[in-house]
Scaffold this motif. Structure first.
Motif, PDB file in Angstrom:
ATOM      1  N   UNK A  75      -6.232   7.497  -2.528  1.00  0.00           N
ATOM      2  CA  UNK A  75      -6.776   6.834  -1.340  1.00  0.00           C
ATOM      3  C   UNK A  75      -5.663   6.178  -0.518  1.00  0.00           C
ATOM      4  N   UNK A  76      -4.771   5.483  -1.224  1.00  0.00           N
ATOM      5  CA  UNK A  76      -3.664   4.830  -0.521  1.00  0.00           C
ATOM      6  C   UNK A  76      -2.734   5.857   0.106  1.00  0.00           C
ATOM      7  N   UNK A 109      -7.485  -0.950   2.725  1.00  0.00           N
ATOM      8  CA  UNK A 109      -6.457  -1.781   2.086  1.00  0.00           C
ATOM      9  C   UNK A 109      -6.991  -3.186   1.855  1.00  0.00           C
ATOM     10  N   UNK A 122      -4.483   7.041   3.163  1.00  0.00           N
ATOM     11  CA  UNK A 122      -4.512   5.940   4.139  1.00  0.00           C
ATOM     12  C   UNK A 122      -3.150   5.795   4.802  1.00  0.00           C
ATOM     13  N   UNK A 168     -13.789   6.937  -0.263  1.00  0.00           N
ATOM     14  CA  UNK A 168     -14.185   5.782  -1.073  1.00  0.00           C
ATOM     15  C   UNK A 168     -15.534   6.047  -1.728  1.00  0.00           C
ATOM     16  N   UNK A 179       0.832  -1.200   0.000  1.00  0.00           N
ATOM     17  CA  UNK A 179       0.000   0.000   0.000  1.00  0.00           C
ATOM     18  C   UNK A 179       0.870   1.254   0.000  1.00  0.00           C
ATOM     19  N   UNK A 203     -13.691   7.206  -6.505  1.00  0.00           N
ATOM     20  CA  UNK A 203     -13.647   5.754  -6.354  1.00  0.00           C
ATOM     21  C   UNK A 203     -12.433   5.132  -7.057  1.00  0.00           C
ATOM     22  N   UNK A 253     -11.553   9.369   5.199  1.00  0.00           N
ATOM     23  CA  UNK A 253     -11.095   8.265   4.345  1.00  0.00           C
ATOM     24  C   UNK A 253     -12.296   7.502   3.814  1.00  0.00           C
ATOM     25  N   UNK A 254     -13.248   7.296   4.695  1.00  0.00           N
ATOM     26  CA  UNK A 254     -14.436   6.545   4.310  1.00  0.00           C
ATOM     27  C   UNK A 254     -15.205   7.301   3.221  1.00  0.00           C
ATOM     28  N   UNK A 305      -7.948   2.854   7.436  1.00  0.00           N
ATOM     29  CA  UNK A 305      -6.996   2.685   6.341  1.00  0.00           C
ATOM     30  C   UNK A 305      -6.756   1.211   6.038  1.00  0.00           C
ATOM     31  N   UNK A 325      -7.258   5.052  -6.654  1.00  0.00           N
ATOM     32  CA  UNK A 325      -6.646   4.251  -5.591  1.00  0.00           C
ATOM     33  C   UNK A 325      -5.374   4.909  -5.082  1.00  0.00           C
TER      34      UNK A 325
END
Ligand code: ADP
Ligand code: MG
Lengths: 289, 360, 312
Positions: free
Chosen positions: A256-257, C141, A260, A245, A40, A250, A241-242, C137, A253
């Motif tokens: 998002x990563x 993942x 995260x 998504x 990730x 969407x 973060x939620x 997170x 990635x």
């Protein structure tokens, strides 16, 4: 250690071989376990075209564009979310450490009628699922006009509601020799002065442990912010973060990563610098994380 | 005026009476030692005086004032704990100053008092260290220093030397005795070690099972123990107790049968009845020659040479064990048979219930 | 006479020395307990009682609660198919993930125990997932790793196996969550390591002098002496697993899907309360959860008499 150590015990040769096998096995397990994490973090550093369709963790070149995209991926920037998380977490740490240590001191060191009953009730609340009080608390905070503020997340921490930390501190306080309190009483200390002049300075390790766990738990908390925070400007990083998504991003990635990974950084820092405290905290109390 | 008075003082832990109806009075400047076997309630009694344990019944007076419910810090006492209980996070200086600062004493006075106590105990060089950086003996001094700065009416010590090695223990014993002279303060000292009690005390209080067995000067207790327990507890090596029968008491003395032998102990006895008794004899009062009473022959089983004196362990004719301490280095060997003598005034007689027959 | 600092006269001029009375000890004790007591009454006991009341009512936050007696409970147990789905999902999850997690934790702890070199490193590596695992997170993942184009399938593809959308397939979605839980075995492992260290080494020395094989030592010494720790761990992990929420919420976008395959009990409760605003019904669900957890804990304690070894 040389191969012909004179004090080799019978059976040692065999155990050395099994040692090698053991290490190989353990290394493989660690690798498999940690690979997703590494992947990730690596993915967040890859150009976005490279992220999917490869299991490799080596980017063709390091590219921070995912971080830029992710940071501004929602209407409000992640700077705000992280700041919100930080505010909530720091306040929670302060609340927890202050009030739980007060409570624990009373349980561990003071004698008063009803103490054992209170202690039993405290242990009981340790078992009570949060969901039972969830709805009335929600109604309470709704009526107080606290919805969409940090108050529902922070105020309970100033009321020693995390029985777990009380328990942790009681255990530690009980290990401090009682003669110290007695000496302090002879020296004229009130209970309050014993608490902050003797007990607290001697409890730095447990206070630090509680503070760190408190920070991590609050930082990672998803449920309470999900329920109590509505306006995106108030979101903590977890809720943000939620919604990342859910949003139209969407397919991003990479962004998002990146976010995260950033959200994991504070926890990871505590892991690196305070591992011993964390591990001792778990070992002595049987904490679940 | 007595410095401390206990009357009918009692302590109950649930249903267990740890301290039962203790009466005691301690004079100003006196050095009193509480002694007794482990678990007899010495610490409990001391802690009741300190105010660390509540008092279930009776009265505690210090300096003429009733102190039953007064907070520990206001009783005019200071205590030295067995574990020293130094505050680990404070320097020696801070440890000593803590009580004074808590009481809000002016800085200059605090400094003066700490300095004075440090010089009395010769720990000036240690003032900036933490307790962790001190040896056992040094910690002990600091603990005493912490008591001295408060200038209490009464010092309380709870087995203060038991964590030190033998040599240091003797040294500190002397120093505490010296300190007592220097300060002229009342001191109450708890120990389970009768040697400490004998060497330090003006007055010894022997406790057993929460009760006072005897109170007296060290020599009183040694010479005239009121019962078998005190007799056995005070003195080292321990007193021999020999089963015997009291045949008659007359003007000439008590006639006793011991190991199939009849002895006449030429002493009058108060309130004695014939029947089974025990004859108590300290090892140092049994002799191989001289004396005015013969106890018969003893078969020597073991000889311990201590250099300055010799211990002989042996069996009397009827099989009872006896320990004899003789001066200097005896030539007696295991297997030898020796004649044992003693002096009438050294014999203690105890009734079956353990109380001593007192000579008239 | 020298001036004495002790005694009331020397300082501050209080005429009567302070006394240690029962009243004072009560004031002191409850003074320290103040914040906790306020929280207990205002945020725990009070709300718990109120939610018990709500569980007998119909309440949507807008109109006043309407008393319906046992109505909610009757509906839960007789006419609510979703409740039973949530029960099945939750029980499957709990009774798969907890034993697997503990088994794995114990196995690795045993391997690490006997003075293995590099123990602190392994311990730290294995602990890391446990510490990070509660984060959103990580759930994100996981969702990617087990999606159809995710990391797991990439690895399978390299081995020539064709994967599938593990989180989007009803039959497998729950197992990805079980795996996520087992992946966080580190903290249990640490507790086991601490427990293993408590077992005196001379016991093993005595056993090996008596000729006991390592296998026999494990079953006759290690395991029995470790049972209290195992039991404690099992209770804590079980209760915790019943309360699991975050991972299922993230992986299913809050739906409990696909086809309710990840409808954890808490997720169902959340939906009832905050999607449909059936607060009375959700409160009843919460109390049913309390009873379930209570029963399971009680049964465990009862059963523990037969397998947990306690020193006198
Ligand atoms: N807090 C307590 N609760 C119950 N029993 C106690 C307590 N403190 C001491 N005791 C009991 O009182 C007796 C005397 O103890 P203590 O005064 O400590 O003896 P020692 O003479 O060895 O100092 C012991 O039997 C002990 O078990
Ligand atoms: Mg004692």
């Amino acid at each position: 250690m040389s191969d012909t150590a004179p004090d080799m015990l019978p059976g040692m040769q065999r155990s050395r071989w099994s040692g090698v096998r053991k290490h190989t096995f353990l290394c493989c397990v660690s690798l498999v376990m940690l690979y997703p994490l590494l992947w990730m973090v690596a993915a967040s550093l890859k150009p976005s075209t490279e992220i999917l369709n490869t299991a490799s963790i080596i980017p063709s070149h390091v590219d921070f564009s995912s971080y830029r995209r992710g940071w501004f991926g929602l209407d409000v920037s992640f700077g705000t979310f992280f700041l919100n998380s930080l505010i909530v977490s720091v306040l929670s740490v302060i609340g927890n450490v202050m009030t739980c240590s007060l409570t624990a001191f009373a349980f561990a060191r003071l004698h008063f009628p009803g103490r054992n009953l209170c202690f039993a009730i405290m242990l009981g609340t340790l078992m009570l699922p949060y969901h039972v009080v969830l709805i009335p608390q929600y109604i309470l905070f709704l009526n107080l006009g606290w919805i969409d503020t940090f108050l529902p997340l922070v105020v309970p921490k100033f009321m020693a509601t995390d029985a777990f930390f009380i328990f942790l501190m009681v255990q530690f306080f009980r290990g401090i020799p009682r003669e110290l309190d007695e000496a302090a009483r002879l020296d004229g200390c009130s209970a309050w002065r014993i608490y902050y002049k003797i007990m607290l300075p001697l409890s730095i390790p447990v206070l630090a442990t509680a503070a760190i766990f408190s920070f991590i738990f609050t930082w990672d908390d998803f449920f309470a912010p999900l329920i109590y925070l509505g306006d995106p400007g108030n979101y903590t990083s977890q809720v943000a973060l939620r919604s990342f998504i859910d949003s139209s991003n969407q397919s991003d990635w990479g962004g998002l990563f990146a976010m995260s990974s950033l959200a994991l950084v504070p926890v990871f820092i505590f892991f690196v610098f305070f591992q011993r405290l964390l591990i001792e905290g778990i070992a002595t109390t049987g904490m679940k994380r | 005026m007595a410095s401390l008075t206990l009357s009918k003082v009692t302590k109950r832990f649930g249903v267990f009476d740890a301290i039962k109806d203790i009466d005691l009075s301690v004079e100003k400047g006196e050095f009193v030692v509480f002694v007794g076997p482990s678990g007899c309630g010495k610490s409990t009694l001391l802690r009741m005086i300190a105010g660390l344990e509540g008092i279930s019944g009776g009265e505690l007076m210090i300096g003429g004032a009733l102190m039953n419910d007064v907070a520990p810090a206001h009783r005019g006492i200071a205590m030295v704990f067995q574990s020293y209980a130094l505050y680990p996070h404070m320097s020696v200086r801070k440890n000593m100053a803590f009580a004074l600062e808590t009481a809000g004493m002016p800085k200059s006075e605090v400094t003066a008092r700490v300095g004075k106590a440090a010089s009395i105990l010769q720990i000036e060089a240690l003032l900036d260290r933490k307790p962790k950086q001190l040896s056992g003996g040094q910690r002990q001094r600091v603990a005493i220093g912490r008591a001295i700065v408060r200038d209490p009416q009464i010092f309380l010590f709870d087995e203060p030397l038991s964590n030190l090695d033998a040599e240091l223990r003797v040294q500190m014993r002397v120093e505490i005795a010296k300190l007592h002279k220097e300060l002229g303060a009342t001191m109450i000292y708890v120990t389970h070690d009768q040697v400490e009690a004998m060497t330090m005390a003006d007055k010894i209080v022997v406790l057993r099972l929460g009760q006072v067995e005897q109170i007296g000067t060290p020599l009183d207790l040694y010479n005239a123990p009121v019962n078998r327990f005190v007799a056995g507890f005070i003195g080292s090596p321990k007193m021999n107790f020999l089963n015997a029968t009291l045949l008659s008491v007359s003007g000439a003395g008590a006639e006793v049968e011991l190991a199939d032998q009849r002895l006449l102990i030429p002493r009058g006895l108060a309130s004695a009845q014939s029947g089974r008794i025990e004859l108590g004899l300290r090892p140092e009062h049994a002799m191989l020659s001289g004396g005015d009473i013969a106890l018969g022959r003893m078969e020597v089983i073991l000889v311990e040479h201590l250099g300055g004196n010799t211990l002989l362990y042996g069996k009397l004719a009827d099989g009872q064990m006896l320990t004899v301490q003789v001066e200097d280095q005896a030539r007696t060997q295991a297997g030898d048979s020796v004649e044992i003598f003693t002096q009438a005034r050294r014999c203690h007689l105890f009734a079956e219930n353990g109380s001593a027959f007192t000579p008239v | 006479m020298r001036e004495r600092m002790t005694g009331a006269a020397s300082f501050g001029g209080a005429t009567r020395p302070p006394r240690t009375s029962k009243l004072q000890s009560i004031r002191e004790g409850y003074g320290f307990l103040m914040p906790w007591l306020a929280g207990l009454l205002g945020l725990t006991l009070g709300p718990a009682l109120f939610s018990l009341y709500l569980s007998f009512t119909k309440y949507d936050l807008v109109s006043d609660p309407k008393w319906i007696g046992m109505g909610n409970y009757v509906r839960i147990f007789s006419t609510d198919p979703k409740f039973w789905i949530a029960m099945k999902v939750t029980f499957t999850y709990v009774f798969l993930s907890v034993p697997l997690k503990l088994g794995f934790a114990l196995a690795i702890a045993m391997m690490l125990n006997k003075g293995l070199r590099g123990l602190p490193i392994y311990r730290a590596l294995f602990y890391l997932p446990s510490l990070l695992g509660g984060s959103v997170a990580i759930a994100i993942l996981w969702r990617q790793v087990f999606s159809s184009g995710g990391l797991f399938n990439q690895v399978l593809a390299m081995l020539g196996i064709k994967g599938m959308g593990w989180v989007s397939t009803p039959e497998t979605a729950l197992y990805t969550l079980v795996l996520l839980t087992v992946w966080q075995f580190g903290s249990s492992m640490i507790i086991f390591l601490a427990g293993l260290r408590q077992i005196p080494a001379d016991m093993y020395e005595a056993a090996s002098i008596d000729g006991a094989s390592p296998r026999r030592q494990f079953f006759r010494i290690t395991l029995p002496l470790l049972t209290p720790v195992i039991f404690f761990n099992a209770i804590v992990q079980t209760i915790d697993a019943f309360k699991a929420f975050n991972s299922a919420f993230i992986i299913s976008d809050g739906t409990g899907g696909p086809v309710n395959a990840t409808l954890f009990y808490t997720l169902y409760l959340f939906q009832e309360a905050f999607s449909f605003f059936r607060m009375g019904y959700a409160a009843a669900l919460a109390w049913v959860l309390v009873m379930i957890i209570g029963c399971i804990t009680a049964i465990s304690f009862f059963m523990s008499r037969y397998w947990v070894h306690y020193d006198e």
